[in-house]
Design a protein around this motif. Structure first.
Motif, PDB file in Angstrom:
ATOM      1  N   ALA A  40       0.799  -1.233  -0.043  1.00 36.00           N
ATOM      2  CA  ALA A  40       0.068  -0.120   0.038  1.00 36.00           C
ATOM      3  C   ALA A  40       0.770   1.280  -0.009  1.00 36.00           C
ATOM      4  CB  ALA A  40      -0.804   0.114   1.190  1.00 36.00           C
ATOM      5  N   SER A  41       1.789   1.285   0.614  1.00 32.67           N
ATOM      6  CA  SER A  41       2.850   2.497   0.987  1.00 32.67           C
ATOM      7  C   SER A  41       3.593   2.661  -0.314  1.00 32.67           C
ATOM      8  CB  SER A  41       3.845   2.525   2.110  1.00 32.67           C
ATOM      9  OG  SER A  41       4.516   1.235   2.243  1.00 32.67           O
ATOM     10  N   ILE A  42       4.001   1.705  -0.797  1.00 34.93           N
ATOM     11  CA  ILE A  42       4.891   2.024  -2.250  1.00 34.93           C
ATOM     12  C   ILE A  42       3.895   2.457  -3.352  1.00 34.93           C
ATOM     13  CG2 ILE A  42       4.960  -0.128  -3.422  1.00 34.93           C
ATOM     14  CD1 ILE A  42       7.853   1.889  -2.425  1.00 34.93           C
ATOM     15  N   ASP A  43       2.669   1.844  -3.386  1.00 28.03           N
ATOM     16  CA  ASP A  43       1.692   2.253  -4.283  1.00 28.03           C
ATOM     17  C   ASP A  43       1.260   3.653  -4.178  1.00 28.03           C
ATOM     18  OD1 ASP A  43       2.302  -0.223  -5.485  1.00 28.03           O
ATOM     19  OD2 ASP A  43       0.214  -0.975  -5.007  1.00 28.03           O
ATOM     20  N   LEU A  44       1.037   4.193  -2.932  1.00 23.22           N
ATOM     21  CA  LEU A  44       0.831   5.477  -2.755  1.00 23.22           C
ATOM     22  C   LEU A  44       1.898   6.538  -3.310  1.00 23.22           C
ATOM     23  CD1 LEU A  44      -1.130   4.986   0.828  1.00 23.22           C
ATOM     24  CD2 LEU A  44      -2.238   5.875  -1.449  1.00 23.22           C
ATOM     25  N   TRP A  45       2.888   5.920  -2.910  1.00 27.02           N
ATOM     26  CA  TRP A  45       4.266   6.840  -3.290  1.00 27.02           C
ATOM     27  C   TRP A  45       4.345   6.895  -4.760  1.00 27.02           C
ATOM     28  CZ3 TRP A  45       7.497  10.453  -2.838  1.00 27.02           C
ATOM     29  CH2 TRP A  45       8.916  10.555  -3.244  1.00 27.02           C
ATOM     30  N   ALA A  47       1.762   6.477  -6.849  1.00 33.27           N
ATOM     31  CA  ALA A  47       0.624   7.321  -7.241  1.00 33.27           C
ATOM     32  C   ALA A  47       0.803   8.927  -7.325  1.00 33.27           C
ATOM     33  CB  ALA A  47      -0.609   6.905  -6.602  1.00 33.27           C
ATOM     34  N   SER A  48       1.496   9.177  -6.054  1.00 31.64           N
ATOM     35  CA  SER A  48       1.856  10.538  -5.908  1.00 31.64           C
ATOM     36  C   SER A  48       2.852  11.015  -7.119  1.00 31.64           C
ATOM     37  CB  SER A  48       2.221  10.644  -4.653  1.00 31.64           C
ATOM     38  OG  SER A  48       2.878  12.052  -4.236  1.00 31.64           O
ATOM     39  N   LEU A  49       3.894  10.248  -7.399  1.00 29.73           N
ATOM     40  CA  LEU A  49       4.764  10.678  -8.221  1.00 29.73           C
ATOM     41  C   LEU A  49       4.239  10.801  -9.756  1.00 29.73           C
ATOM     42  CD1 LEU A  49       8.160   8.556  -7.333  1.00 29.73           C
ATOM     43  CD2 LEU A  49       7.669  11.072  -7.155  1.00 29.73           C
ATOM     44  N   ARG A  50       3.351   9.851 -10.086  1.00 27.47           N
ATOM     45  CA  ARG A  50       3.114   9.312 -11.365  1.00 27.47           C
ATOM     46  C   ARG A  50       1.756  10.595 -11.542  1.00 27.47           C
ATOM     47  NH1 ARG A  50       5.164   7.528 -16.057  1.00 27.47           N
ATOM     48  NH2 ARG A  50       3.549   6.674 -17.526  1.00 27.47           N
ATOM     49  N   PHE A  51       0.751  10.547 -10.555  1.00 28.76           N
ATOM     50  CA  PHE A  51      -0.301  11.101 -10.932  1.00 28.76           C
ATOM     51  C   PHE A  51      -0.487  12.552  -9.932  1.00 28.76           C
ATOM     52  CE2 PHE A  51      -1.164   6.813 -11.604  1.00 28.76           C
ATOM     53  CZ  PHE A  51      -1.237   6.669 -13.153  1.00 28.76           C
ATOM     54  N   GLY A  52       0.356  12.816  -9.198  1.00 30.86           N
ATOM     55  CA  GLY A  52       0.284  13.928  -8.226  1.00 30.86           C
ATOM     56  C   GLY A  52      -0.769  13.861  -7.289  1.00 30.86           C
ATOM     57  N   ILE A  53      -1.059  12.671  -7.065  1.00 32.51           N
ATOM     58  CA  ILE A  53      -2.054  12.082  -5.853  1.00 32.51           C
ATOM     59  C   ILE A  53      -1.539  12.845  -4.559  1.00 32.51           C
ATOM     60  CG2 ILE A  53      -3.275  10.523  -4.526  1.00 32.51           C
ATOM     61  CD1 ILE A  53      -3.449   8.912  -6.997  1.00 32.51           C
ATOM     62  N   PRO A  54      -2.295  13.476  -3.822  1.00 32.09           N
ATOM     63  CA  PRO A  54      -1.541  14.179  -2.548  1.00 32.09           C
ATOM     64  C   PRO A  54      -1.506  13.215  -1.527  1.00 32.09           C
ATOM     65  CG  PRO A  54      -3.856  14.999  -2.842  1.00 32.09           C
ATOM     66  CD  PRO A  54      -3.608  14.251  -3.870  1.00 32.09           C
ATOM     67  N   VAL A  55      -0.406  13.026  -0.945  1.00 26.60           N
ATOM     68  CA  VAL A  55      -0.154  11.929   0.396  1.00 26.60           C
ATOM     69  C   VAL A  55       0.683  12.615   1.395  1.00 26.60           C
ATOM     70  CG1 VAL A  55       0.829   9.931   0.862  1.00 26.60           C
ATOM     71  CG2 VAL A  55      -0.224   9.946  -1.345  1.00 26.60           C
ATOM     72  N   ALA A  56      -0.056  12.835   2.573  1.00 22.76           N
ATOM     73  CA  ALA A  56       0.619  13.327   3.954  1.00 22.76           C
ATOM     74  C   ALA A  56       1.418  14.705   3.366  1.00 22.76           C
ATOM     75  CB  ALA A  56       1.508  12.249   4.406  1.00 22.76           C
ATOM     76  N   LEU A 370      11.875   4.422 -11.466  1.00 18.34           N
ATOM     77  CA  LEU A 370      11.318   4.427 -10.218  1.00 18.34           C
ATOM     78  C   LEU A 370       9.875   3.556 -10.250  1.00 18.34           C
ATOM     79  CD1 LEU A 370      11.751   8.097  -9.305  1.00 18.34           C
ATOM     80  CD2 LEU A 370      12.635   6.036  -8.198  1.00 18.34           C
ATOM     81  N   MET A 371       9.145   3.769 -11.486  1.00 22.77           N
ATOM     82  CA  MET A 371       7.840   2.912 -11.673  1.00 22.77           C
ATOM     83  C   MET A 371       8.209   1.473 -11.712  1.00 22.77           C
ATOM     84  SD  MET A 371       5.470   5.106 -11.533  1.00 22.77           S
ATOM     85  CE  MET A 371       6.344   6.005 -10.353  1.00 22.77           C
ATOM     86  N   ALA A 372       9.337   1.125 -12.608  1.00 20.61           N
ATOM     87  CA  ALA A 372       9.518  -0.189 -12.639  1.00 20.61           C
ATOM     88  C   ALA A 372       9.938  -0.838 -11.263  1.00 20.61           C
ATOM     89  CB  ALA A 372      10.585  -0.555 -13.594  1.00 20.61           C
ATOM     90  N   SER A 373      10.557  -0.205 -10.615  1.00 14.35           N
ATOM     91  CA  SER A 373      10.964  -0.821  -9.055  1.00 14.35           C
ATOM     92  C   SER A 373       9.795  -0.939  -8.332  1.00 14.35           C
ATOM     93  CB  SER A 373      12.058   0.316  -8.633  1.00 14.35           C
ATOM     94  OG  SER A 373      13.225   0.248  -9.362  1.00 14.35           O
ATOM     95  N   ALA A 374       8.694   0.193  -8.346  1.00 13.27           N
ATOM     96  CA  ALA A 374       7.612   0.286  -7.599  1.00 13.27           C
ATOM     97  C   ALA A 374       6.810  -1.128  -7.691  1.00 13.27           C
ATOM     98  CB  ALA A 374       6.901   1.506  -7.887  1.00 13.27           C
TER      99      ALA A 374
END
Length: 402
Positions: A40-45, A47-56, A370-374
Motif C-alpha cells: 500500500a505505501s509504495i503504491d501510494l508513493w 501514485a503521488s509521483l505519477r499522478f500527483g495524488i496528495p499523500v501526507a 522508479l515506476m518499474a521498481s515500484a
C-alpha cells in the motif's frame, strides 16, 4: 527456532488455542501487516509521483515515503522476528494475546496517523507514531534481561538507535530540514542487525542443511574474525551516518566491504544453491558488502540516494522477505521449502535492489526506473501475501499432516 517448533508440537506456546490465532505469536500479525503495508505505501508513493495524488502533504510526501519504509514497514518485520526469536533465545513464553494485540494496534495507529497527518495535524501524528519503537524496546529488553541473555543486549541496542533515529526524523521533518542523518542512522541500525543476527542464523542453517546429506563443507564457525567484521561494519555505518562524503568514511566502508565479503565467503553459501529458501539468505547478505562498497563510492561522487537504496532494498528488505518466508513456514508447521511463487518473489525483489539505485545514476530514465521498481516491489510482496496470508491466519499445521 527449531527448539521452539519442537516444543510447539506438544505444548501450545503463548496464547491458548481458544484465542484468535492471529495474535498467538508475534510473527503472525506483523509479517502479514508489514507485507500489506509494503504494497500500500509504495503504491501510494508511486501514485503521488505519477499522478500527483496528495499523500501526507503537510508532513511532506517525500519525507512520508522515506519514513514509512524505514520506520513503518521495516519495524513491523523486525517486531515479528524479535517477538518470535527472543522466546527461543531466552526460553520464556512469547508475548501473545492481548499484549500482542495492543502492540500491533499501536503500530497500526502510527501508520494511520502518519497517512492522515494533513487532517489530524503533524504533531499529533508523529506523537502517535513515536510510541511503537519505544514500546518494542521496553518489551524486548524486559524479555532479554529476564532471561539473562546478556549477549543479546546488542540487538536491543539496535532498537535504541531506531527509536532515537525515528524521533530525530520527526524533529527535522517538522522543522523543514532534510532528515538525511536519521535516515542513515535508521538504515545503519538495520544493517548492523543483519550482520549480527545473520551471523547467527546463516552458518547455523547452512550447517544443518549440509549435515542432512552427510556433507562436511561446513561454514567456518563464529570466531574473532566475525566479531571484527561486525565492529568494522559498525564503525563504517557510524561514519556514514555523520559524514557520508568524508574520505575516512570511504576508507572504513571499503574495509568493511572486504571483511563482510570474506565473511560471506566463509559461510560457503554456494553449497546450498539447490535450496532457494536458504540460498536467498546468502544472496541477501551479499548486499551488505555491496552496500559498504556503495558507501565508499559515495565518497567519490556516487549519489547518496543510490547508496542508501542498495542497503534499504537489498541488505534489509530482501533479507526480511527471506526471513519472513522461512519463519512463517517453519512456525506454522509447513515444510521449510520455498514454492515456485516464493522463489519468483526472491528474484524480483533482488532485481529491484539492483535496479532502483540506477535511478540516480541514469537521470534520463529516472521516472521509468522508479515506476518499474515500484511495480517489482509490489509484485514481490503481493506474492508473499497471497501465499503466506492463509498460513499466518490459521492454526499451526499438526505434525501428522505435514
Amino acid at each position: 527456532m527449531q527448539k521452539v517448533m519442537a516444543k510447539d508440537e506438544h505444548v501450545p506456546r503463548g496464547m491458548s488455542r481458544s484465542g484468535l490465532v492471529l495474535f498467538s505469536y508475534g510473527f503472525r500479525p506483523f509479517f502479514l501487516a508489514s507485507a500489506l503495508w509494503a504494497i500500500a505505501s509504495i503504491d501510494l508513493w508511486a501514485a503521488s509521483l505519477r499522478f500527483g495524488i496528495p499523500v501526507a502533504t503537510e508532513y511532506g510526501t517525500l519525507f512520508w515515503h522515506a519514513h514509512e519504509m524505514i520506520f513503518g514497514f521495516a519495524p513491523a518485520i523486525l517486531a515479528g522476528f524479535l517477538l518470535t526469536a527472543i522466546p527461543n533465545w531466552t526460553g520464556r513464553l512469547p508475548i501473545a494475546g492481548r499484549p500482542l494485540a495492543i502492540l500491533f494496534a499501536v503500530w497500526c495507529a502510527g501508520r494511520i496517523a502518519m497517512l492522515m497527518s494533513s487532517w489530524i495535524g503533524v504533531v499529533p501524528a508523529v506523537t502517535v507514531d513515536s510510541l511503537f519503537l519505544p514500546a518494542m524496546l521496553v518489551l524486548c529488553a524486559r524479555e532479554v534481561v529476564a532471561g539473562k541473555k546478556w549477549k543479546d543486549l546488542k540487538v536491543i541496542a539496535g532498537l535504541v538507535v531506531l527509536s532515537i533515529a525515528n524521533a530525530l526524523f520527526h524533529v527535522q521533518a517538522i522543522a523543514g530540514q532534510n532528515p538525511e542523518l536519521p535516515i542513515r542512522l535508521g538504515l545503519g541500525a538495520y544493517v548492523l542487525l543483519v550482520t549480527i543476527v545473520g551471523g547467527r542464523i546463516l552458518p547455523s542453517f547452512t550447517r544443518n542443511w549440509l549435515n542432512q546429506f552427510g556433507r562436511t563443507e561446513f561454514p567456518v564457525p563464529y570466531n574473532h574474525y566475525d566479531a571484527a567484521s561486525i565492529i568494522m561494519g559498525a564503525v563504517a555505518l557510524a561514519a556514514w551516518a555523520v559524514a557520508p562524503e568524508a574520505l575516512i568514511t570511504g576508507l572504513c566502508a571499503a574495509i568493511a566491504a572486504a571483511m563482510n565479503g570474506v565473511r560471506l565467503y566463509r559461510w560457503r553459501g554456494w553449497n546450498v544453491w539447490p535450496e532457494p529458501i536458504l540460498f536467498v539468505l546468502h544472496g541477501a547478505y551479499l548486499f551488505v558488502p555491496l552496500g559498504f562498497a556503495a558507501v565508499a563510492l559515495g565518497t567519490l561522487g556516487m549519489p547518496q540516494l543510490a547508496v542508501l537504496h542498495v542497503f534499504a532494498i537489498g541488505a534489509i528488505s530482501l533479507m526480511m522477505l527471506a526471513v519472513m518466508t522461512r519463519a512463517t513456514r517453519g512456525h506454522t508447521g509447513r515444510k521449510v521449502k520455498s514454492s515456485r511463487l516464493t522463489n519468483y518473489s526472491y528474484v524480483i525483489l533482488a532485481a529491484v535492489a539492483l535496479l532502483r539505485p540506477t535511478a540516480e545514476l541514469i537521470p534520463s530514465f529516472s521516472s521509468e526506473i522508479l515506476m518499474a521498481s515500484a511495480i517489482g516491489w509490489t509484485v514481490a510482496f503481493c506474492m508473499f501475501a497471497h501465499e503466506h496470508a492463509p498460513f499466518l491466519c490459521r492454526e499451526r499445521k499438526p505434525l501428522a499432516s505435514r
